[in-house]
Write an enzyme that holds these catalytic residues in place. Structure first.
Site, PDB file in Angstrom:
ATOM      1  N   HIS A 114       0.832  -1.203   0.000  1.00  0.00           N
ATOM      2  CA  HIS A 114       0.000   0.000   0.000  1.00  0.00           C
ATOM      3  C   HIS A 114       0.869   1.256   0.000  1.00  0.00           C
ATOM      4  O   HIS A 114       0.525   2.261  -0.617  1.00  0.00           O
ATOM      5  CB  HIS A 114      -0.933  -0.002   1.209  1.00  0.00           C
ATOM      6  CG  HIS A 114      -1.927   1.117   1.176  1.00  0.00           C
ATOM      7  ND1 HIS A 114      -2.974   1.144   0.282  1.00  0.00           N
ATOM      8  CD2 HIS A 114      -2.010   2.270   1.884  1.00  0.00           C
ATOM      9  CE1 HIS A 114      -3.671   2.258   0.464  1.00  0.00           C
ATOM     10  NE2 HIS A 114      -3.104   2.956   1.430  1.00  0.00           N
ATOM     11  N   GLU A 141      -4.989 -19.992 -19.612  1.00  0.00           N
ATOM     12  CA  GLU A 141      -3.883 -20.102 -18.657  1.00  0.00           C
ATOM     13  C   GLU A 141      -3.283 -21.500 -18.587  1.00  0.00           C
ATOM     14  O   GLU A 141      -2.215 -21.676 -17.993  1.00  0.00           O
ATOM     15  CB  GLU A 141      -4.363 -19.721 -17.250  1.00  0.00           C
ATOM     16  CG  GLU A 141      -4.930 -18.324 -17.144  1.00  0.00           C
ATOM     17  CD  GLU A 141      -5.625 -18.084 -15.829  1.00  0.00           C
ATOM     18  OE1 GLU A 141      -5.022 -17.434 -14.956  1.00  0.00           O
ATOM     19  OE2 GLU A 141      -6.775 -18.546 -15.655  1.00  0.00           O
ATOM     20  N   CYS A 173      -2.847 -10.429 -20.306  1.00  0.00           N
ATOM     21  CA  CYS A 173      -2.765  -9.836 -18.970  1.00  0.00           C
ATOM     22  C   CYS A 173      -1.781 -10.671 -18.167  1.00  0.00           C
ATOM     23  O   CYS A 173      -1.914 -11.877 -18.050  1.00  0.00           O
ATOM     24  CB  CYS A 173      -4.123  -9.739 -18.286  1.00  0.00           C
ATOM     25  SG  CYS A 173      -4.896 -11.283 -17.875  1.00  0.00           S
ATOM     26  N   ASP A 232       0.352 -17.634 -15.252  1.00  0.00           N
ATOM     27  CA  ASP A 232       0.010 -19.049 -15.049  1.00  0.00           C
ATOM     28  C   ASP A 232       0.337 -19.880 -16.286  1.00  0.00           C
ATOM     29  O   ASP A 232       0.732 -21.044 -16.163  1.00  0.00           O
ATOM     30  CB  ASP A 232      -1.471 -19.202 -14.690  1.00  0.00           C
ATOM     31  CG  ASP A 232      -1.693 -19.183 -13.184  1.00  0.00           C
ATOM     32  OD1 ASP A 232      -0.734 -19.497 -12.435  1.00  0.00           O
ATOM     33  OD2 ASP A 232      -2.809 -18.863 -12.743  1.00  0.00           O
TER      34      ASP A 232
END
Length: 783
Positions: free
Chosen positions: A398, A640, A711, A664
């Site tokens: 964060h 994937e 992606c 993956d």
């Protein structure tokens, strides 16, 4: 002599070169190790490195394997002289079968190179500026092949950065040796009761001693300044309540501390919303939900009732959650452990009476800490924070997310930082490369001032691209969308010119709750995401849990190999109650924007058909309830697993688009867990099997007239983006900060050239030869 197969040269050489600087004690040893290694791997009689002097005109022989050692440091030439000078003049490769017969050949008696005939020279560059030349030579006449040139070009690219860093580190070491010598002499003089003249040049404090550390580049940019060390006690008892009170009193102490922490959290959410945005403040709303979670409160109460006491009860329960997050493979989700640590620390602070202490910055400072928590970023006056460096954390934490939002340079994960730093030190932060320099000497300061100017100029160029389309030089439109997981990611995506969301991970909202969120909660969250990208596509991936992504309130079967077990769509199809709630929420939210549904880890057509049946039933149910919802959403699948690649021609008939999840896909295709250090070297995005799989999927989608996107981390690399475009992919989903860099690369090349790059890559037989060729492309495109 038989040549080593090309595929075993490049990759192994680069891996070894990467480690050489760590094994070497100084610049000279580094260069000596490199020339010995390269000569051996390329099966040449000579390998030499020449470095360009500060005047930009004089080349000096700095290291050699094969020429006379007496020539090192003594053989010099102008760039207008000799074949090595020709390499610098032409800023390119010089490959000559009979070097002595070339008009530019210059003989140096000290080098004893008269017995060598062939010559191959490749320039070393630093940011387009020549810094030297690497040369290989053989006794026999020999024209080096294109593959050998590619290999040496790749090695040269790697060496350039090593030489620059080695020079800096060498300078640091010399300063430390000088300091140690003078301190030793001073100590001798003091023993004799003397004060020698040399003592005048002994460093008066640590500021004259430079140290360099390398961590994870979390937020780009440069800064230089003084420090503010943020002390965290961490999740441990401070000892102010060693004696336990009665169970009712410990329960009461906990509940009072819990209420105080809630009030703090509401205040922090308000502060961050005012300073940045509601999206950036959303993390504290998540914290508030955890603090109100009955499951969390109940676990602490149970711990108190077993005589742990309030503090120990909080510590043990928080540790349970932290462990669950920390074991996750996904780095984005793994970093959410910091949120639980932050919550636990603040509750313990309230229990121990330390909740009133907040850092106060009187002037501009670099923040130093073991780890930066969300609450730190909320309570520190960030207008006076010029940079952030920490021992823990990475680009997904964060602190990194907020640092990028604020434009604050940050380097995280600096091992041993707190032991090597002093409050009186000054530090240079390079948030782009991940380097920091403690007490930098003037030469390093000058170099980073130059880098700062270059970076600022580059940022201006990239900012100018924000609202421009990603279009190749011959007019091919490419779509660059963002990966997101938190509401706070919306602002970062918008700032970087994202054309929507290519992948919205829906796991995090599940992980921060005491139970599965209902469709109303989920719908509200999805609606806010869609409204953040009005009119733009938002691909919502359904719940992807299992493997490394666990939920504290959901029981999983014990599996020997969870990554090949009950996860992703398999969980959804078996636990249809959970799946139907999520589908309802997406359909309800979709009326507020341009949403599509994406399903993870699909391996066969039966799964897609079952999903579509369930979705139709959910839609009919909403219709009967009279609830507005989208009725004809675009549906896609994540490709994937190898099974999906092999049956892509069947699967494409059932969906509107493919999204290739490279992380993956690489793992499953190569049977290599990228987080397992024993097999990490086998996890390679440029393995021919991976690239041919991507090409097959892209071809199938394009032939069907349907879109295909990428992606995964591969999409964030400009060079990979050029290659993927050439393979038929023109839709990318990537980390938002990478969008401008990838856009810049794509706007420099034509689709025809990208296809030419891809066509050549697909003829190569190994990852090492592919990398070697792509490094030449990188140099040509100045990526």
């Amino acid at each position: 002599m038989a040549h080593e197969p090309h595929e075993s040269i490049g990759l192994r050489t680069l891996e070894d070169i990467s480690g050489l600087i760590l094994l070497s004690h100084d610049l000279q040893e580094t260069l000596d190790n490199i020339v010995n290694l390269v000569a051996k791997r390329m099966v040449t009689d000579v390998c030499s490195i020449y470095l360009l002097g500060d005047d930009g005109e004089t080349l000096s022989l700095q290291a050699t394997r094969g020429l006379s050692k007496s020539a090192v440091g003594t053989v010099t030439m102008k760039t207008s002289e000799g074949l090595t000078g020709l390499v610098v003049e032409q800023r390119g490769v010089v490959n000559i079968e009979n070097a002595p017969g070339h008009p530019r050949y210059k003989y140096f008696r000290k080098s004893r190179e008269e017995k060598f005939t062939s010559f191959l020279g490749v320039p070393l560059f630093e940011r387009k500026t020549p810094v030297g030349v690497i040369v290989v030579q053989t006794r026999e006449a020999r024209v080096f092949t294109q593959e050998e040139i590619s290999t040496l070009a790749t090695i040269a690219y790697q060496i350039s950065s090593i030489v620059i860093n080695a020079k800096l580190l060498d300078s640091v070491r010399r300063k430390e040796e000088e300091r140690a010598f003078f301190e030793k002499e001073l100590a001798k003089a003091q023993k004799m009761g003397e004060t020698p003249l040399e003592s005048r040049v002994v460093p008066r404090n640590r500021k004259e001693v430079t140290h360099s550390l390398v961590g994870s580049p979390a937020s780009p940019g440069f800064c230089w300044g003084k420090l503010y060390i943020l002390n965290h006690r961490g999740l441990q008892r401070t000892g102010s309540h060693d004696k336990l009170l009665s169970r009712p009193e410990e329960r009461k102490r906990f509940l009072v501390a819990l209420e105080k922490t809630k009030i703090q959290t509401i205040y922090m959410e308000k502060q961050v919303a005012e300073r940045l945005s509601k999206e950036d403040a959303a993390i504290f709303h998540t914290h508030l939900m955890i603090l109100e979670d009955r499951g969390f409160i109940g676990r602490v109460m149970e711990a108190i009732d077993t005589d742990h006491g309030a503090v120990q009860g909080v510590l043990s329960v928080v540790e349970h959650y932290v462990t669950a997050f920390s074991q996750m493979e996904d780095p984005y989700l793994r970093q959410r452990a910091a949120d639980m640590l932050d919550i636990g620390r603040r509750i313990v602070d309230c229990l121990e009476g330390n909740d009133g202490k907040r850092p106060r910055l009187r002037d501009m400072r670099i923040i130093v800490a073991d780890e930066i928590m969300p609450s730190d970023m909320a309570t520190i006056n960030t207008e006076r924070v010029m940079g952030i460096i920490t021992e823990k954390g990475d680009a997904n934490s964060h602190a990194a997310i907020m640092a990028r939002s604020l434009g604050i340079p940050a380097v995280l994960g600096l091992d041993g930082l707190l032991k090597k730093i002093n409050p009186r030190d000054e530090v240079i932060i390079d948030g782009t490369s991940g380097h920091i320099y403690i007490n930098p000497e003037p030469r390093i300061r000058t170099e980073y001032e130059r880098l700062q100017r270059d970076y600022s100029q580059r940022q201006k160029e990239l900012e100018g691209l924000r609202d421009l389309p990603a279009v190749t030089t011959d007019g091919c439109q490419v779509h660059l969308r963002s990966n997101i997981g938190l509401l706070s990611d919306i602002r970062v995506a918008q700032a970087n010119g994202a054309e929507g969301v290519g992948l919205y991970r829906t796991e995090f909202p599940y992980m921060t709750r005491k139970s599965f969120p209902d469709r109303t909660e989920q719908c509200e969250l999805y609606r806010r995401i869609l409204e953040g990208f009005p009119g733009l596509p938002v691909n919502i991936r359904t719940l992807d849990i299992g493997g490394d992504k666990g939920l504290p309130y959901f029981t999983y079967p014990k599996e020997d190999n969870p990554f090949m077990g009950w996860r992703s769509i398999r969980v959804s199809l078996e636990r249809q109650d959970i799946f139907r709630e999520q589908l309802s929420a997406v359909l309800m939210a979709a009326v507020h924007g341009n949403a599509s549904l994406m399903f993870p880890m699909i391996s066969g057509v039966d799964e897609i058909r079952q999903v579509k049946e369930i979705l139709a039933e959910v839609s009919e149910g909403l219709k009967l309830e009279g609830i507005p919802h989208a009725e004809n959403m675009r549906l896609g699948i994540m490709v994937e697993v190898p099974a999906a690649v092999q049956t892509a021609h069947i699967l494409i008939r059932e969906v509107d688009y493919f999204s290739i999840g490279t992380n993956d896909l690489i793992q499953y295709t190569l049977a290599a867990d990228r987080n397992n250090p024993k097999v990490k070297q086998y996890y390679d995005a440029y393995h021919p099997a991976v690239l041919h799989a991507i090409k097959r999927v892209a071809d199938v989608a394009n032939e069907a007239g349907k879109s295909v996107s990428i992606c995964g981390e591969m999409a964030s690399d400009p060079l990979s983006a050029v290659l993927l475009l050439g393979m038929g992919v023109n839709d990318f989903s990537l980390s938002a900060p990478a969008i401008p860099v990838v856009k810049s690369a794509l706007r420099k090349i034509s689709l025809a050239n990208a296809r030419s790059v891809a066509d050549h890559v697909l003829t190569l037989e190994s990852a090492s030869s592919i990398r070697a060729y792509l490094e030449i492309v990188r140099a040509e495109l100045h990526l």
